[in-house]
Design an enzyme around this catalytic site. Structure first.
Site, PDB file in Angstrom:
ATOM      1  N   GLY A 140      84.054 -58.795  84.228  1.00 33.20           N
ATOM      2  CA  GLY A 140      84.000 -59.229  82.838  1.00 33.20           C
ATOM      3  C   GLY A 140      82.924 -58.579  82.006  1.00 33.20           C
ATOM      4  O   GLY A 140      82.776 -58.896  80.826  1.00 33.20           O
ATOM      5  N   HIS A 182      77.030 -38.093  73.917  1.00 36.04           N
ATOM      6  CA  HIS A 182      77.729 -38.938  74.896  1.00 36.04           C
ATOM      7  C   HIS A 182      77.203 -40.366  74.870  1.00 36.04           C
ATOM      8  O   HIS A 182      76.032 -40.610  74.607  1.00 36.04           O
ATOM      9  CB  HIS A 182      77.560 -38.364  76.313  1.00 36.04           C
ATOM     10  CG  HIS A 182      78.518 -37.254  76.605  1.00 36.04           C
ATOM     11  ND1 HIS A 182      78.237 -36.259  77.518  1.00 36.04           N
ATOM     12  CD2 HIS A 182      79.753 -36.979  76.111  1.00 36.04           C
ATOM     13  CE1 HIS A 182      79.272 -35.429  77.573  1.00 36.04           C
ATOM     14  NE2 HIS A 182      80.193 -35.836  76.724  1.00 36.04           N
ATOM     15  N   ASP A 189      68.222 -32.553  84.413  1.00 35.22           N
ATOM     16  CA  ASP A 189      69.504 -33.178  84.771  1.00 35.22           C
ATOM     17  C   ASP A 189      69.847 -32.998  86.256  1.00 35.22           C
ATOM     18  O   ASP A 189      70.002 -31.874  86.718  1.00 35.22           O
ATOM     19  CB  ASP A 189      70.575 -32.514  83.878  1.00 35.22           C
ATOM     20  CG  ASP A 189      71.998 -32.977  84.139  1.00 35.22           C
ATOM     21  OD1 ASP A 189      72.210 -33.864  84.983  1.00 35.22           O
ATOM     22  OD2 ASP A 189      72.901 -32.437  83.463  1.00 35.22           O
ATOM     23  N   HIS A 223      90.023 -29.062  84.732  1.00 37.84           N
ATOM     24  CA  HIS A 223      88.751 -29.665  84.339  1.00 37.84           C
ATOM     25  C   HIS A 223      87.611 -28.912  84.993  1.00 37.84           C
ATOM     26  O   HIS A 223      87.731 -28.468  86.139  1.00 37.84           O
ATOM     27  CB  HIS A 223      88.706 -31.139  84.760  1.00 37.84           C
ATOM     28  CG  HIS A 223      87.371 -31.784  84.505  1.00 37.84           C
ATOM     29  ND1 HIS A 223      86.960 -32.117  83.230  1.00 37.84           N
ATOM     30  CD2 HIS A 223      86.356 -32.107  85.329  1.00 37.84           C
ATOM     31  CE1 HIS A 223      85.738 -32.620  83.299  1.00 37.84           C
ATOM     32  NE2 HIS A 223      85.344 -32.630  84.557  1.00 37.84           N
ATOM     33  N   SER A 243      83.114 -29.340  85.253  1.00 40.31           N
ATOM     34  CA  SER A 243      82.016 -30.255  84.954  1.00 40.31           C
ATOM     35  C   SER A 243      81.182 -29.751  83.780  1.00 40.31           C
ATOM     36  O   SER A 243      81.188 -28.559  83.458  1.00 40.31           O
ATOM     37  CB  SER A 243      81.132 -30.386  86.194  1.00 40.31           C
ATOM     38  OG  SER A 243      79.957 -31.097  85.889  1.00 40.31           O
ATOM     39  N   HIS A 257      77.910 -30.347  83.894  1.00 38.72           N
ATOM     40  CA  HIS A 257      76.547 -30.392  84.441  1.00 38.72           C
ATOM     41  C   HIS A 257      76.272 -29.212  85.375  1.00 38.72           C
ATOM     42  O   HIS A 257      77.161 -28.738  86.084  1.00 38.72           O
ATOM     43  CB  HIS A 257      76.329 -31.706  85.202  1.00 38.72           C
ATOM     44  CG  HIS A 257      76.454 -32.921  84.336  1.00 38.72           C
ATOM     45  ND1 HIS A 257      75.391 -33.435  83.623  1.00 38.72           N
ATOM     46  CD2 HIS A 257      77.517 -33.701  84.049  1.00 38.72           C
ATOM     47  CE1 HIS A 257      75.802 -34.498  82.951  1.00 38.72           C
ATOM     48  NE2 HIS A 257      77.083 -34.686  83.187  1.00 38.72           N
TER      49      HIS A 257
HETATM   50 ZN    ZN Z   1      74.588 -38.013  80.525  1.00 36.36          ZN
HETATM   51 ZN    ZN Z   2      76.440 -35.871  78.714  1.00 34.59          ZN
END
Ligand code: ZN
Ligand code: ZN
Length: 558
Positions: free
Chosen positions: A50, A77, A198, A368, A370, A372
């Site tokens: 929920g 994002h 990252d 697709h 990525s 990153h």
């Molecule tokens: Zn992110």
């Molecule tokens: Zn991002």
């Protein structure tokens, strides 16, 4: 003689994103003043029934709201911007980011009606702005949303460089590459004292493929499916992906329609900002696609994560208002499921097959890539920026561990590589980085638009979901000090109806006996009788069924 003062340490406070993918939020503190770096949400995990979304805990910022000079965004994002609408309830501050980033962040803030508590400042690639007492420089990086930035904070303790979410795409769709030369220049001139980078793909060897390779695959898939209608699902914010879908559609003589609220909104925003270009006459309204032959249609849709109410999920179950999926359809899922969404995406793919559609996903075709950096790119960044100190950010714990190892293998001083988690504070001074305490950084759950819910509520929901509930309504005659009628036992999700009746009768007897005894022993307050009811019922339920549903006693005095 002028006295030289040594600059105070600069602090970095990690409020989220270190230990999970989502709710990225950090503070850079220079002489007590704060610049916030990103403010995102996390999508709920399967064991959070929920829950709509999870926020960083803002207590630390709430208590220091007068010290916040601005909010800096790396990119648009939701895991970096989705929390702003909530943060702005607690404090007022201007928001800085690229034009697209602030454009995307605006949506939720406007919807929440808190835009009067901020000011949106669009910055250009390479621009430097002074925010409070710190110079902030925006350096272009490539990622799965256009106009993403790394951020260099020019502090009295030197440069702190935050990579943002990035990859090193040498052939990006818009030609805007990660500005490694500027980062190298920073390393050569001022030196990078601290790198925050990252970690999402730190376990993956090699280099992430260029976004433009997806365009090549899409064209091939489109050509192979001549005569069929094509539906492509991807993230609405991935405007370069959307552009490549449009290009593939145009190349195969198709018209393009958007489906899903955010897809329509983002295609408009992207077109307005010159990020997306659609040739005249190509875009058609979704209402019109049934009038066209299937082979001349391409629909770009939301729902690539299998979200239950999204356009794609509704298509899969035959409930989409605009599109009936059948044997003339090919559905391309141009995204990877975010961890936790694999099951929902799998179910959508199954349902689409059930309708006779063909499904092309990233497991079968390279539709697709990525957004990153993988190990090769992470090493490149470390090598170009030559940081003195390093903290991996943006990842689950194992991603950060691997990223830290990678940095050590590049020759960084082990004393200057720190593994941090949400709530950790570090301090940068002339000698390097040290840990500097912790601040509250728990999960804050949001259910609906109203507000935050507590851990206890979530625990109750899990118990209800796993074990059900048994309730006893006990009515006591206050004057006589006896039960006015036998206790009524109600249950949901405890035992099957057929077995229930006999058990409920027994439970009523057991509770009745326990309460009668308690009344005889002199217990006359509701609280005490509640306790006796709960204990007797809980024991009976446990003994007879070996289960532990939630027990709810309701004692009424009449
Ligand atoms: Zn992110
Ligand atoms: Zn991002």
């Amino acid at each position: 003689m002028a006295k030289r003062t040594t600059p105070k340490p600069v602090r970095v406070v990690f409020l989220g994103g270190l230990g999970e993918i989502g709710r990225n939020c950090a503070c850079i503190e220079v002489e007590g003043r704060i610049v916030i770096l990103d403010c995102g949400i996390m999508f709920p995990e399967p064991d959070m029934p929920g829950i709509d979304l999870v926020l960083p805990e803002f207590t630390y910022l709430r208590e220091r709201k007068d010290r916040v000079d601005g909010i800096v965004l790396t990119h648009g994002h939701e895991d970096h911007t989705g929390g702003l609408a909530y943060l702005l309830r607690d404090l007022e501050a201007p928001i800085y980011g690229s034009e697209l980033t602030v454009g995307l962040a605006r949506h939720r803030i406007d919807e929440a009606g808190v835009s009067d508590r901020t000011r949106f400042v669009a910055v250009a690639d390479g621009e430097r702005v002074r925010i409070g007492n710190v110079e902030v420089e925006f350096i272009p990086v490539t990622h799965s949303v256009p106009e993403a930035m790394a951020i260099a904070f020019h502090t009295p303790q030197g440069v702190i460089l935050h990579s943002g979410d990035f990859k090193l795409d040498l052939q990006p769709v818009d030609g805007r590459r990660t500005d490694l030369s500027r980062m190298g220049e920073l390393a050569r001139t001022e030196g990078v004292r601290l790198l925050l980078s990252d970690s999402t793909n730190a376990e993956e060897p090699g280099f992430t493929e260029s976004e433009s390779t997806v365009g090549v695959t899409l064209r091939r898939v489109f050509a192979a499916q001549a005569g069929k209608r094509i539906v492509v699902a991807c993230f609405a914010s991935h405007m370069h992906r959307v552009q490549q879908v449009i290009d593939a559609a145009v190349a195969s003589g198709r018209k393009v329609a958007t489906l899903g609220r955010s897809m329509g909104k983002n295609v408009d925003l992207g077109s307005r900002l010159g990020i997306i270009s659609i040739p005249d006459g190509v875009q058609v309204d979704i209402e019109k696609v049934d009038d066209l032959p299937p082979g001349q249609v391409c629909v770009i849709s939301t729902g690539s994560q299998g979200e239950p109410m999204s356009a794609l999920s509704l298509m899969a179950t035959g409930e989409n208002r605009w599109l009936r999926i059948g044997e003339d359809d090919v559905v391309v899922i141009s995204a990877h499921p975010i961890p936790g969404n694999e099951w929902s995406v799998g179910r959508v793919i199954d349902d689409l097959h059930r309708r006779g559609a063909e499904v092309v996903h990233s497991g079968a075709e390279a539709v697709h890539v990525s957004g990153h950096a993988r190990q090769g790119e992470l090493r490149t960044l470390l090598s170009v920026t030559r940081p003195e100190c390093f903290v991996p950010v943006h990842g689950e714990f194992r991603h950060m561990v691997h990223h830290a190892r990678l940095a050590l293998s590049m020759g960084l001083d082990p004393a200057k590589v720190l593994l941090c988690e949400d709530g950790d504070v570090i301090s940068l001074d002339a000698k390097g980085i040290t840990r500097d305490g912790e601040v509250p950084a728990g999960y804050v759950y949001v259910d609906g638009t109203v507000g935050d819910i507590e851990h206890g509520v979530l625990r109750d929901r899990k118990k209800l979901a796993e074990e059900g509930v048994v309730m006893a309504v006990v009515t006591v005659d206050r004057q006589e000090g006896i039960l006015s009628c036998p206790p009524v036992i109600e249950t949901r999700g405890w035992v099957h109806a057929a077995e229930a009746e006999a058990l409920l009768g027994e439970a009523s007897d057991v509770v009745g006996a326990a309460v009668t005894k308690a009344l005889k022993d002199g217990a006359h307050d509701i609280e005490g009788l509640n306790r006796h009811t709960r204990k007797a019922l809980g024991k009976f339920v446990g003994d007879r069924t070996r289960r532990r549903p939630m027990i709810v006693p309701v004692v009424l005095m009449v």
